[in-house]
Design a protein around this motif. Structure first.
Motif, PDB file in Angstrom:
ATOM      1  N   VAL A  44       0.865  -1.181   0.000  1.00  0.00           N
ATOM      2  CA  VAL A  44       0.000   0.000   0.000  1.00  0.00           C
ATOM      3  C   VAL A  44       0.901   1.230   0.000  1.00  0.00           C
ATOM      4  CG1 VAL A  44      -1.729   1.321   1.269  1.00  0.00           C
ATOM      5  CG2 VAL A  44      -1.862  -1.175   1.214  1.00  0.00           C
ATOM      6  N   GLY A  45       0.874   1.981  -1.101  1.00  0.00           N
ATOM      7  CA  GLY A  45       1.725   3.153  -1.254  1.00  0.00           C
ATOM      8  C   GLY A  45       3.009   2.788  -1.982  1.00  0.00           C
ATOM      9  N   TYR A  46       3.106   3.176  -3.247  1.00  0.00           N
ATOM     10  CA  TYR A  46       4.260   2.766  -4.050  1.00  0.00           C
ATOM     11  C   TYR A  46       5.119   3.962  -4.419  1.00  0.00           C
ATOM     12  CZ  TYR A  46       6.861  -0.540  -6.938  1.00  0.00           C
ATOM     13  OH  TYR A  46       7.838  -1.355  -7.461  1.00  0.00           O
ATOM     14  N   GLY A  47       5.404   4.799  -3.416  1.00  0.00           N
ATOM     15  CA  GLY A  47       6.368   5.870  -3.600  1.00  0.00           C
ATOM     16  C   GLY A  47       7.773   5.349  -3.344  1.00  0.00           C
ATOM     17  N   LYS A  48       8.628   6.221  -2.840  1.00  0.00           N
ATOM     18  CA  LYS A  48      10.025   5.859  -2.602  1.00  0.00           C
ATOM     19  C   LYS A  48      10.152   4.636  -1.700  1.00  0.00           C
ATOM     20  CE  LYS A  48      14.194   7.700  -0.354  1.00  0.00           C
ATOM     21  NZ  LYS A  48      14.781   8.880   0.326  1.00  0.00           N
ATOM     22  N   MET A  49       9.443   4.640  -0.572  1.00  0.00           N
ATOM     23  CA  MET A  49       9.593   3.541   0.371  1.00  0.00           C
ATOM     24  C   MET A  49       8.964   2.257  -0.146  1.00  0.00           C
ATOM     25  SD  MET A  49      11.572   4.629   2.538  1.00  0.00           S
ATOM     26  CE  MET A  49      11.592   2.977   3.218  1.00  0.00           C
ATOM     27  N   GLY A  50       7.830   2.349  -0.813  1.00  0.00           N
ATOM     28  CA  GLY A  50       7.218   1.158  -1.383  1.00  0.00           C
ATOM     29  C   GLY A  50       8.143   0.486  -2.384  1.00  0.00           C
ATOM     30  N   GLN A  51       8.828   1.285  -3.189  1.00  0.00           N
ATOM     31  CA  GLN A  51       9.760   0.728  -4.164  1.00  0.00           C
ATOM     32  C   GLN A  51      10.983   0.113  -3.498  1.00  0.00           C
ATOM     33  OE1 GLN A  51      10.470   3.713  -7.318  1.00  0.00           O
ATOM     34  NE2 GLN A  51       8.439   4.530  -6.832  1.00  0.00           N
ATOM     35  N   ILE A  52      11.467   0.748  -2.419  1.00  0.00           N
ATOM     36  CA  ILE A  52      12.603   0.179  -1.686  1.00  0.00           C
ATOM     37  C   ILE A  52      12.222  -1.178  -1.087  1.00  0.00           C
ATOM     38  CG2 ILE A  52      13.975   0.443   0.427  1.00  0.00           C
ATOM     39  CD1 ILE A  52      14.193   3.425  -0.212  1.00  0.00           C
ATOM     40  N   CYS A 100       2.786  -1.684   4.415  1.00  0.00           N
ATOM     41  CA  CYS A 100       2.115  -0.386   4.432  1.00  0.00           C
ATOM     42  C   CYS A 100       3.153   0.720   4.326  1.00  0.00           C
ATOM     43  CB  CYS A 100       1.297  -0.225   5.708  1.00  0.00           C
ATOM     44  SG  CYS A 100       0.391   1.346   5.788  1.00  0.00           S
ATOM     45  N   CYS A 101       3.170   1.396   3.190  1.00  0.00           N
ATOM     46  CA  CYS A 101       4.121   2.476   2.920  1.00  0.00           C
ATOM     47  C   CYS A 101       3.374   3.767   2.631  1.00  0.00           C
ATOM     48  CB  CYS A 101       5.031   2.101   1.759  1.00  0.00           C
ATOM     49  SG  CYS A 101       5.884   0.528   1.963  1.00  0.00           S
ATOM     50  N   ALA A 102       2.249   3.941   3.312  1.00  0.00           N
ATOM     51  CA  ALA A 102       1.378   5.091   3.103  1.00  0.00           C
ATOM     52  C   ALA A 102       1.760   6.229   4.047  1.00  0.00           C
ATOM     53  CB  ALA A 102      -0.077   4.687   3.345  1.00  0.00           C
ATOM     54  N   PRO A 103       1.277   7.456   3.795  1.00  0.00           N
ATOM     55  CA  PRO A 103       1.493   8.562   4.741  1.00  0.00           C
ATOM     56  C   PRO A 103       0.946   8.231   6.135  1.00  0.00           C
ATOM     57  CG  PRO A 103       0.751   9.412   2.640  1.00  0.00           C
ATOM     58  CD  PRO A 103       0.629   7.918   2.546  1.00  0.00           C
ATOM     59  N   ASN A 104       1.506   8.886   7.135  1.00  0.00           N
ATOM     60  CA  ASN A 104       1.214   8.576   8.539  1.00  0.00           C
ATOM     61  C   ASN A 104      -0.279   8.509   8.843  1.00  0.00           C
ATOM     62  OD1 ASN A 104       3.903   9.245   8.281  1.00  0.00           O
ATOM     63  ND2 ASN A 104       3.907  10.811   9.866  1.00  0.00           N
ATOM     64  N   ARG A 105      -1.038   9.433   8.262  1.00  0.00           N
ATOM     65  CA  ARG A 105      -2.469   9.519   8.569  1.00  0.00           C
ATOM     66  C   ARG A 105      -3.211   8.218   8.255  1.00  0.00           C
ATOM     67  NH1 ARG A 105      -6.564  13.990   5.812  1.00  0.00           N
ATOM     68  NH2 ARG A 105      -8.514  13.178   6.654  1.00  0.00           N
TER      69      ARG A 105
END
Length: 349
Positions: free
Chosen positions: A11-19, A64-69
């Motif tokens: 969940v969330g495929y930005g920088k951290m999701g890709q890492i 889970c690599c989504a924003p904190n909220r």
């Protein structure tokens, strides 16, 4: 002998999701079967825009690599749906968010919940911990930590600086890593003083600098400077003990902007009367490869497949460090009143 494959979703495929995806591929025990991402994304696996559709794929584990909220909702729903969960830090926006996830963990005792505090897995940190635990240098007296960066482009509009999404500024975003390391080396703090300020980004609702002074019941004192106006990116952790000191200067990161990871160790020399002499000889150990991401993913896999307990990044670790973040915010009354009003009371009075 082939490893059992865990069906994984992100969940969330930005920088951290890709890492995390890269680390899973390197491990070999994960099969990525789906991604939840609201932005445009080309992928060889199904991409959904909502959690319900992702869970219909019936994965074994969720990252889970989504924003904190969004972290508490994703984590609780996934645990209650029977998934093992690996979540990024910060673990939500406040202690209430962590408590929601801990209750979901208790409702599902057969599942693993792990939070990604990857700094504990850096080689220099692990070696420093092993050396201090050996007792060679005696008891720990005090620690100093500096973790800082330049704000970066679009700093003022980044979701990380919107308290409704993040819960705070540079302290909860980056300083939380140093605080977690303080806990690793010294345990919990009972006395906290702080100044939490906006030094440069005055139009932003959250802090760009946090200065904290802390002490444990055993008398270990720690100081932290967490900064978004440290124009030269800097990571430095110094641990001073009865018989010498240990320091980690620089840390390997995805950005590569914090320099080489160097562990320095010195044992004090004594004069004829038994008094310490200044400037003892240093030994330096340099690390060129960041293995932290792989180590975290390896441990998570071991917990899920073999039923072993989480070593680092437990929900208790998350609760402890979030409580300390909140205490630092509260310890500066002027800042706390501002952030509470701006964030609609995200932080308890």
């Amino acid at each position: 002998m082939s490893r059992k494959k865990l069906r994984a979703v992100i969940v969330g495929y930005g920088k951290m999701g890709q890492i995390r995806h890269t680390a899973m591929d390197q491990h070999g025990g994960y099969e990525l079967i789906g991604i939840c991402e609201t932005g445009p994304l080309k992928s060889s696996v199904p991409v959904t825009k909502d959690l319900d559709s992702l869970l219909e794929l019936r994965p074994d584990v969720l990252f889970c690599c989504a924003p904190n909220r969004f972290i508490p909702g994703v984590v609780c729903r996934s645990l209650d749906d029977g998934l093992h969960v690996f979540s990024e830090k910060p673990p939500g926006r406040n202690s209430q968010d962590v408590e929601h996830m801990r209750r979901a963990e208790l409702r599902n005792p057969g599942l693993t919940l792990k939070f990604g505090f990857n700094h504990r897995y850096h080689d220099a940190i692990e070696d420093a911990k092993a050396l201090i635990d050996s007792g060679t240098l005696g008891r720990l007296n005090f620690m100093r930590g500096v973790y800082g960066k330049a704000g970066g482009s679009d700093y003022d509009v980044n979701w990380r600086n919107n308290p409704e999404f993040s819960g705070g500024g540079i302290l909860i975003d980056q300083g939380i890593h140093m605080l977690d390391l303080f806990h690793l080396f010294a345990g919990r703090f009972s006395d906290v003083k702080s100044f939490v300020e906006r030094k440069y980004w005055t139009s932003v609702a959250v802090e760009d600098n946090a200065f904290a002074l802390m002490r444990t019941d055993e008398g270990v004192v720690a100081t932290l400077h967490s900064s978004a106006t440290q124009w030269r990116h800097l990571f430095k952790l110094e641990l001073y003990l009865q018989k010498g000191f240990v320091a980690v200067d620089g840390i390997l990161s995805a950005s590569g902007s914090y320099g080489t990871e160097v562990l320095s160790v010195a044992i004090t020399r004594l004069d004829d009367n038994g008094f310490p002499l200044p400037n003892p000889e240093l030994q330096e150990f340099r690390f060129l490869t960041d293995n932290s991401w792989s180590k975290e993913v390896n441990e998570f896999y071991d917990c899920v497949v073999n039923g072993n307990p989480v070593v680092h990044g437990t929900s208790q670790d998350a609760a402890d460090v979030m409580a300390l973040v909140e205490e630092i915010y509260r310890a500066d009354p002027a800042h706390h009143s501002k952030i509470a009003a701006t964030a609609g009371g995200l932080w308890n009075a």
